[in-house]
Design a protein around this motif. Structure first.
Motif, PDB file in Angstrom:
ATOM      1  N   ARG A 119      28.366  -3.596   6.558  1.00 49.34           N
ATOM      2  CA  ARG A 119      27.362  -3.271   7.578  1.00 49.34           C
ATOM      3  C   ARG A 119      25.984  -3.087   6.964  1.00 49.34           C
ATOM      4  NH1 ARG A 119      28.218   1.261  11.747  1.00 49.34           N
ATOM      5  NH2 ARG A 119      26.227   0.325  12.370  1.00 49.34           N
ATOM      6  N   LEU A 120      25.924  -2.557   5.753  1.00 52.57           N
ATOM      7  CA  LEU A 120      24.625  -2.427   5.081  1.00 52.57           C
ATOM      8  C   LEU A 120      24.012  -3.793   4.820  1.00 52.57           C
ATOM      9  CD1 LEU A 120      25.337   0.440   2.514  1.00 52.57           C
ATOM     10  CD2 LEU A 120      23.874   0.557   4.533  1.00 52.57           C
ATOM     11  N   VAL A 121      24.843  -4.742   4.400  1.00 54.77           N
ATOM     12  CA  VAL A 121      24.350  -6.104   4.194  1.00 54.77           C
ATOM     13  C   VAL A 121      23.864  -6.700   5.512  1.00 54.77           C
ATOM     14  CG1 VAL A 121      25.029  -8.460   3.592  1.00 54.77           C
ATOM     15  CG2 VAL A 121      25.751  -6.547   2.146  1.00 54.77           C
ATOM     16  N   GLU A 122      24.607  -6.446   6.579  1.00 51.42           N
ATOM     17  CA  GLU A 122      24.240  -6.982   7.886  1.00 51.42           C
ATOM     18  C   GLU A 122      22.954  -6.349   8.410  1.00 51.42           C
ATOM     19  OE1 GLU A 122      26.020  -7.040  12.468  1.00 51.42           O
ATOM     20  OE2 GLU A 122      27.322  -6.546  10.779  1.00 51.42           O
ATOM     21  N   GLU A 123      22.843  -5.026   8.301  1.00 49.38           N
ATOM     22  CA  GLU A 123      21.705  -4.309   8.883  1.00 49.38           C
ATOM     23  C   GLU A 123      20.434  -4.439   8.040  1.00 49.38           C
ATOM     24  OE1 GLU A 123      21.529  -2.598  11.754  1.00 49.38           O
ATOM     25  OE2 GLU A 123      23.606  -3.005  12.317  1.00 49.38           O
ATOM     26  N   ILE A 124      20.595  -4.550   6.720  1.00 46.52           N
ATOM     27  CA  ILE A 124      19.422  -4.577   5.834  1.00 46.52           C
ATOM     28  C   ILE A 124      19.207  -5.962   5.237  1.00 46.52           C
ATOM     29  CG2 ILE A 124      18.431  -3.639   3.701  1.00 46.52           C
ATOM     30  CD1 ILE A 124      19.855  -1.008   4.328  1.00 46.52           C
ATOM     31  N   GLY A 125      20.227  -6.495   4.568  1.00 50.31           N
ATOM     32  CA  GLY A 125      20.069  -7.774   3.884  1.00 50.31           C
ATOM     33  C   GLY A 125      19.772  -8.938   4.808  1.00 50.31           C
ATOM     34  N   GLU A 126      20.314  -8.886   6.027  1.00 52.23           N
ATOM     35  CA  GLU A 126      20.104  -9.982   6.974  1.00 52.23           C
ATOM     36  C   GLU A 126      18.937  -9.714   7.917  1.00 52.23           C
ATOM     37  OE1 GLU A 126      23.786 -10.849   8.903  1.00 52.23           O
ATOM     38  OE2 GLU A 126      24.894 -11.069   7.010  1.00 52.23           O
ATOM     39  N   ASN A 127      18.188  -8.646   7.631  1.00 49.41           N
ATOM     40  CA  ASN A 127      17.000  -8.311   8.414  1.00 49.41           C
ATOM     41  C   ASN A 127      15.775  -8.852   7.689  1.00 49.41           C
ATOM     42  OD1 ASN A 127      14.739  -7.030   9.588  1.00 49.41           O
ATOM     43  ND2 ASN A 127      15.968  -5.264  10.190  1.00 49.41           N
ATOM     44  N   GLY A 128      15.077  -9.784   8.301  1.00 48.78           N
ATOM     45  CA  GLY A 128      13.937 -10.410   7.646  1.00 48.78           C
ATOM     46  C   GLY A 128      12.797  -9.465   7.327  1.00 48.78           C
ATOM     47  N   ASP A 129      12.758  -8.294   7.960  1.00 50.41           N
ATOM     48  CA  ASP A 129      11.691  -7.330   7.710  1.00 50.41           C
ATOM     49  C   ASP A 129      11.999  -6.385   6.553  1.00 50.41           C
ATOM     50  OD1 ASP A 129      10.216  -8.323   9.838  1.00 50.41           O
ATOM     51  OD2 ASP A 129      11.189  -6.992  11.286  1.00 50.41           O
ATOM     52  N   SER A 163       0.851  -1.187   0.000  1.00 55.80           N
ATOM     53  CA  SER A 163       0.000   0.000   0.000  1.00 55.80           C
ATOM     54  C   SER A 163       0.888   1.239   0.000  1.00 55.80           C
ATOM     55  CB  SER A 163      -0.893   0.010   1.242  1.00 55.80           C
ATOM     56  OG  SER A 163      -0.104   0.195   2.417  1.00 55.80           O
ATOM     57  N   VAL A 164       0.286   2.405  -0.220  1.00 55.17           N
ATOM     58  CA  VAL A 164       1.051   3.653  -0.226  1.00 55.17           C
ATOM     59  C   VAL A 164       1.744   3.859   1.120  1.00 55.17           C
ATOM     60  CG1 VAL A 164       0.884   6.151  -0.401  1.00 55.17           C
ATOM     61  CG2 VAL A 164      -0.422   4.714  -1.973  1.00 55.17           C
ATOM     62  N   ASP A 165       1.025   3.610   2.197  1.00 58.89           N
ATOM     63  CA  ASP A 165       1.610   3.794   3.532  1.00 58.89           C
ATOM     64  C   ASP A 165       2.748   2.800   3.775  1.00 58.89           C
ATOM     65  OD1 ASP A 165      -0.109   5.837   4.100  1.00 58.89           O
ATOM     66  OD2 ASP A 165      -1.547   4.605   5.194  1.00 58.89           O
ATOM     67  N   GLU A 166       2.551   1.551   3.376  1.00 65.71           N
ATOM     68  CA  GLU A 166       3.590   0.542   3.569  1.00 65.71           C
ATOM     69  C   GLU A 166       4.833   0.863   2.756  1.00 65.71           C
ATOM     70  OE1 GLU A 166       0.838  -3.432   4.453  1.00 65.71           O
ATOM     71  OE2 GLU A 166       1.328  -2.843   2.400  1.00 65.71           O
ATOM     72  N   LEU A 167       4.623   1.349   1.523  1.00 69.24           N
ATOM     73  CA  LEU A 167       5.757   1.727   0.683  1.00 69.24           C
ATOM     74  C   LEU A 167       6.520   2.885   1.308  1.00 69.24           C
ATOM     75  CD1 LEU A 167       7.354   1.407  -1.930  1.00 69.24           C
ATOM     76  CD2 LEU A 167       5.687   2.896  -3.058  1.00 69.24           C
ATOM     77  N   GLY A 168       5.773   3.871   1.814  1.00 70.91           N
ATOM     78  CA  GLY A 168       6.420   5.008   2.462  1.00 70.91           C
ATOM     79  C   GLY A 168       7.227   4.594   3.675  1.00 70.91           C
ATOM     80  N   GLU A 169       6.690   3.680   4.462  1.00 69.84           N
ATOM     81  CA  GLU A 169       7.402   3.186   5.638  1.00 69.84           C
ATOM     82  C   GLU A 169       8.665   2.437   5.247  1.00 69.84           C
ATOM     83  OE1 GLU A 169       4.631   0.845   7.811  1.00 69.84           O
ATOM     84  OE2 GLU A 169       3.365   2.554   8.378  1.00 69.84           O
ATOM     85  N   LEU A 170       8.593   1.647   4.164  1.00 63.88           N
ATOM     86  CA  LEU A 170       9.763   0.897   3.713  1.00 63.88           C
ATOM     87  C   LEU A 170      10.876   1.837   3.259  1.00 63.88           C
ATOM     88  CD1 LEU A 170      11.279  -1.659   2.878  1.00 63.88           C
ATOM     89  CD2 LEU A 170      10.003  -1.629   0.715  1.00 63.88           C
ATOM     90  N   VAL A 171      10.528   2.824   2.444  1.00 64.52           N
ATOM     91  CA  VAL A 171      11.523   3.781   1.958  1.00 64.52           C
ATOM     92  C   VAL A 171      12.127   4.562   3.118  1.00 64.52           C
ATOM     93  CG1 VAL A 171      11.858   5.854   0.570  1.00 64.52           C
ATOM     94  CG2 VAL A 171      10.501   3.956  -0.339  1.00 64.52           C
ATOM     95  N   GLU A 172      11.287   4.977   4.057  1.00 67.48           N
ATOM     96  CA  GLU A 172      11.769   5.732   5.215  1.00 67.48           C
ATOM     97  C   GLU A 172      12.723   4.885   6.054  1.00 67.48           C
ATOM     98  OE1 GLU A 172      12.501   8.387   8.257  1.00 67.48           O
ATOM     99  OE2 GLU A 172      11.683   8.738   6.243  1.00 67.48           O
ATOM    100  N   ARG A 173      12.384   3.617   6.231  1.00 59.36           N
ATOM    101  CA  ARG A 173      13.253   2.747   7.028  1.00 59.36           C
ATOM    102  C   ARG A 173      14.575   2.490   6.320  1.00 59.36           C
ATOM    103  NH1 ARG A 173      11.401  -3.008   9.793  1.00 59.36           N
ATOM    104  NH2 ARG A 173      13.291  -3.305  11.051  1.00 59.36           N
ATOM    105  N   PHE A 174      14.517   2.299   4.999  1.00 56.13           N
ATOM    106  CA  PHE A 174      15.742   2.108   4.226  1.00 56.13           C
ATOM    107  C   PHE A 174      16.640   3.339   4.336  1.00 56.13           C
ATOM    108  CE2 PHE A 174      17.869   2.821   0.054  1.00 56.13           C
ATOM    109  CZ  PHE A 174      18.773   1.764   0.101  1.00 56.13           C
ATOM    110  N   GLU A 175      16.045   4.511   4.171  1.00 58.64           N
ATOM    111  CA  GLU A 175      16.846   5.737   4.218  1.00 58.64           C
ATOM    112  C   GLU A 175      17.414   5.961   5.616  1.00 58.64           C
ATOM    113  OE1 GLU A 175      16.425  10.486   3.097  1.00 58.64           O
ATOM    114  OE2 GLU A 175      15.206   8.965   2.093  1.00 58.64           O
ATOM    115  N   ALA A 176      16.621   5.728   6.646  1.00 56.86           N
ATOM    116  CA  ALA A 176      17.102   5.922   8.012  1.00 56.86           C
ATOM    117  C   ALA A 176      18.239   4.953   8.341  1.00 56.86           C
ATOM    118  CB  ALA A 176      15.949   5.737   8.998  1.00 56.86           C
ATOM    119  N   THR A 177      18.101   3.691   7.929  1.00 54.38           N
ATOM    120  CA  THR A 177      19.130   2.690   8.232  1.00 54.38           C
ATOM    121  C   THR A 177      20.417   2.986   7.486  1.00 54.38           C
ATOM    122  OG1 THR A 177      17.415   1.010   8.580  1.00 54.38           O
ATOM    123  CG2 THR A 177      19.661   0.231   8.244  1.00 54.38           C
TER     124      THR A 177
END
Length: 339
Positions: free
Chosen positions: A243-253, A193-207
């Motif tokens: 660290r990006l692989v560890e923090e993002i790629g290895e995060n199941g969410d 959804s639009v909200d879910e997409l926004g949350e994903l992008v925000e989390r990616f950018e913050a991480t």
């Protein structure tokens, strides 16, 4: 955010704009040009550089527009900068503050909508926006200036350090450039959804922001599912990639990620970086497997003696526009006691 007491009457859109601009629109393009000692064409050039569309004969400008143009004109007249550099400075400010303003408006709109939905608003989104702006503007102006000065000091210190290294050019010094993007983002986004997409992008950018800055690199730009970063040395760049692989790629969410890093002279302009390493890093990202950091041979040679990383050579591959490329995967080397 708790809203301050409601004003005695509902503000108009013009009053909200006047609060944000700090003054009313009362000058035409010709009046601004005359007041700043510029031609209409010069005013238009700066206005476009700031990121705004052309205006006609309407009263589109405030006293602060005139003051800003006068300040830029004085810098050129005093030969602090030439006109071309002044336009570049204005364009850089326009890009940076434009994105910042869009982000803040989006965030504040969410706050206002949530307050109204929860019954804690004013009953008028316009009134709520006015009250939030009234409370936020003074504090944020101070925070913006503080942040700019801290960033300015950090950038100057970096150039001073580069200047100490022989005859190294200040704005075309060697650096490691990294690209990182989410795997299958387009396909994934279609199911959100639009909200879910926004949350994903925000989390990616913050991480990515936390990892890159926290490890000693610099974020050049983010483009939705992609981030571009630089580091002054290959070990810092490799640590960021791993660290990006560890923090993002290895995060199941979060989706899987892939990273490409290349090293060499890059040219810094308007907060961006250009050159062969930038292009090569982007190509390496496209070649990388999911949750993998791929580096070029220059980066690999500098990492060869780094005890914190293990390198594995891949078969040479031909990349359009760059010829044959030797790529290497980089992984953190585990301490001996973990084997």
């Amino acid at each position: 955010m708790t809203l301050p007491p409601e004003p005695p009457r509902r503000p108009t859109p013009d009053e909200l704009e006047r609060l944000l601009l700090g003054a009313s629109r009362r000058y035409t393009r010709e009046q601004i040009a005359e007041g700043a000692g510029l031609t209409v064409d010069e005013v238009t050039r700066y206005w476009r550089a700031l990121g705004f569309p052309d205006v006609g004969e309407e009263q589109a400008f405030t006293v602060w527009d005139m003051e800003a143009l006068r300040g830029v004109t004085e810098l050129v007249q005093d030969e602090v900068v030439d006109e071309a550099t002044a336009v570049q400075m204005v364009r850089a400010l326009g890009r940076m503050t434009g994105r910042l303003a869009e982000w803040h408006v989006e965030t504040l709109a969410e706050i206002i909508e949530d307050n109204e939905a929860a019954g804690h608003g004013t009953g008028s989104r316009l009134t709520s926006a006015y009250l939030v702006a009234q409370k936020l503007l003074p504090e944020f102006e101070r925070l913006l200036i503080y942040s700019w000065r801290r960033k300015l000091a950090a950038s100057v210190n970096r150039l001073v350090a580069i200047g100490r290294i022989g005859d190294a050019p200040l704005l075309a010094a060697p650096a490691s450039v990294g690209f990182a993007d989410l795997v299958s983002f387009t396909r994934l986004s279609r199911g959100l959804s639009v909200d879910e997409l926004g949350e994903l992008v925000e989390r990616f950018e913050a991480t990515t922001n936390d990892v890159i800055f926290g490890t000693g690199g610099r974020v050049v730009k983010t483009l939705g599912d992609e981030v571009v970063f630089t580091a002054d040395d290959t070990e810092t760049a490799a640590r960021i990639g791993c660290r990006l692989v560890e923090e993002i790629g290895e995060n199941g969410d979060l989706p899987d990620i892939r990273v490409g890093i290349a090293t060499g002279p890059v040219v810094a302009r308007l907060g961006d970086v250009f050159g062969t390493p930038t292009n090569l890093a982007a190509r390496l990202t496209a070649l990388a497997e999911r949750n993998t950091v791929l580096v070029d041979d220059v980066t690999a040679k500098e990492l060869a003696d780094a005890p914190a990383f293990a390198l594995r050579a891949l078969p040479p591959t031909t990349v359009r526009g760059l010829g044959t490329v030797n790529a290497f995967t980089v992984t953190p080397r585990r301490p001996a006691h973990e084997d």
